[in-house]
Design a protein around this motif. Structure first.
Motif, PDB file in Angstrom:
ATOM      1  N   VAL A 154       0.851  -1.196   0.000  1.00  0.00           N
ATOM      2  CA  VAL A 154       0.000   0.000   0.000  1.00  0.00           C
ATOM      3  C   VAL A 154       0.885   1.243   0.000  1.00  0.00           C
ATOM      4  N   GLY A 155       0.466   2.256  -0.760  1.00  0.00           N
ATOM      5  CA  GLY A 155       1.206   3.507  -0.805  1.00  0.00           C
ATOM      6  C   GLY A 155       0.281   4.705  -0.731  1.00  0.00           C
ATOM      7  N   ILE A 156       0.863   5.875  -0.811  1.00  0.00           N
ATOM      8  CA  ILE A 156       0.131   7.144  -0.775  1.00  0.00           C
ATOM      9  C   ILE A 156       0.290   7.848  -2.116  1.00  0.00           C
ATOM     10  N   TRP A 157      -0.838   8.273  -2.676  1.00  0.00           N
ATOM     11  CA  TRP A 157      -0.874   9.073  -3.911  1.00  0.00           C
ATOM     12  C   TRP A 157      -1.292  10.480  -3.495  1.00  0.00           C
ATOM     13  N   SER A 158      -0.518  11.492  -3.888  1.00  0.00           N
ATOM     14  CA  SER A 158      -0.783  12.822  -3.331  1.00  0.00           C
ATOM     15  C   SER A 158      -0.428  13.945  -4.282  1.00  0.00           C
ATOM     16  N   VAL A 159      -1.394  14.829  -4.518  1.00  0.00           N
ATOM     17  CA  VAL A 159      -1.135  16.082  -5.222  1.00  0.00           C
ATOM     18  C   VAL A 159      -0.309  17.013  -4.344  1.00  0.00           C
ATOM     19  N   GLY A 184      -7.602  21.246   0.587  1.00  0.00           N
ATOM     20  CA  GLY A 184      -6.351  21.307  -0.151  1.00  0.00           C
ATOM     21  C   GLY A 184      -5.097  21.228   0.694  1.00  0.00           C
ATOM     22  N   ALA A 185      -5.244  21.100   2.011  1.00  0.00           N
ATOM     23  CA  ALA A 185      -4.079  21.011   2.898  1.00  0.00           C
ATOM     24  C   ALA A 185      -3.538  19.584   2.924  1.00  0.00           C
ATOM     25  N   PHE A 186      -2.325  19.440   3.423  1.00  0.00           N
ATOM     26  CA  PHE A 186      -1.766  18.102   3.595  1.00  0.00           C
ATOM     27  C   PHE A 186      -2.658  17.309   4.559  1.00  0.00           C
ATOM     28  N   PRO A 187      -3.118  16.131   4.158  1.00  0.00           N
ATOM     29  CA  PRO A 187      -3.992  15.343   5.042  1.00  0.00           C
ATOM     30  C   PRO A 187      -3.188  14.545   6.065  1.00  0.00           C
ATOM     31  N   ARG A 188      -2.437  15.248   6.890  1.00  0.00           N
ATOM     32  CA  ARG A 188      -1.527  14.577   7.813  1.00  0.00           C
ATOM     33  C   ARG A 188      -2.258  13.661   8.782  1.00  0.00           C
ATOM     34  N   THR A 189      -3.375  14.140   9.327  1.00  0.00           N
ATOM     35  CA  THR A 189      -4.116  13.320  10.300  1.00  0.00           C
ATOM     36  C   THR A 189      -4.623  12.043   9.641  1.00  0.00           C
TER      37      THR A 189
END
Length: 285
Positions: A6-11, A270-275
């Protein structure tokens, strides 16, 4: 190439503040994600943006999802890919796509997806520093490009697909190729707000002819494609709910034959979805 399960895809990891991108990438590496995927968008310095992530991390793979062959010279991509592989321990996976007829038209070329991709792969193969087949994947939805992905690359990165489509894709690709579907997710247990968030993101894609064709091949109707997408469409291509619900969708893709699932957390600010990334981290293991 090892991309994990599993990975993270991120704009955000491409367009955000450079300092915060590096901080977030380092944290995602520590959380155990197998790969970080960044979009090709309209071109630009995708190799430089990939290097920022490689520099900030120690273990995970960085993947482009997806670089348009109309916006990047093959020889430059091959040379840059080679340099980054040498500098960062072979952790870059280059994802390639033919985009759509409009992109080809802007480049002054007719649109012949399979022939165009074949020619681009030829140029990668014959560059001064060839980009190896095992270090590239294709954005492939139709059967002809999937066949090409199996023959000339490590595999396929698919977009807006259901687990049932993943099963069909696995049969087309065969057992050896890597299959890494993109999966949009909304961490929200409320059906109305989760679907609204998903619909606001998906609406532009549903209106694009090549994605609409792909969705029709998956069994969706014109009614499903209208109005930004029916609830049935939204629920099928976006995983929403709590972490258990997201986990069920990830497992469904794996059970259908996926090797890796790239999770794109959809938000409204549009912020980083850190949580959300932290909450989802158990799925990385």
């Amino acid at each position: 190439m090892n991309v994990g399960h599993v990975g993270i895809w991120s704009v955000e990891l491409r367009l955000g503040d450079p300092g915060e991108i590096s901080e977030r990438a380092a944290e995602l590496d520590e959380l155990g994600w197998g790969a970080l995927w960044i979009p090709g968008l309209g071109g630009g310095d995708v190799l430089g943006d990939s290097e920022r992530l490689l520099k900030a991390t120690r273990r995970l793979t960085v993947a482009t999802g997806i670089l348009s062959i109309w916006r990047h010279d093959a020889e430059e991509i091959a040379a840059g890919h080679h340099q980054l592989q040498q500098a960062y321990g072979g952790r870059l996976l280059t994802g390639l796509g033919v985009s759509d007829p409009a992109a080809a038209e802007q480049a002054g070329r007719p649109f012949r997806p399979v022939a165009d991709m074949n020619a681009y792969l030829d140029r990668l193969d014959h560059s001064a520093t060839p980009l190896p087949a095992r270090e590239r994947v294709l954005a492939a939805l139709g059967p002809k490009l999937l066949d090409l992905a199996a023959q000339r690359t490590a595999g396929a990165h698919t977009f807006l697909v259901t687990p049932e489509s993943t099963a069909d894709t696995r049969r087309t690709l065969g057992p050896a190729a890597t299959l890494a579907p993109y999966q949009a997710v909304v961490l929200d247990p409320d059906a109305a707000t989760a679907r609204a968030t998903a619909r606001s993101f998906l609406s532009p894609f549903i209106g694009m002819a090549h994605y609409a064709r792909s969705l029709r091949r998956q069994g969706f109707t014109e009614a499903d494609l209208a109005g930004g997408g029916s609830d049935r469409l939204i629920d099928s291509v976006v995983a929403w709910g709590d972490i258990e619900a997201i986990g069920r969708r990830v497992r469904a893709h794996h059970d259908a034959g996926a090797d890796h699932v790239a999770l794109h957390v959809i938000t409204t600010d549009g912020a980083f979805p850190r949580t959300q990334w932290r909450e989802l981290a158990p799925l990385a293991h």
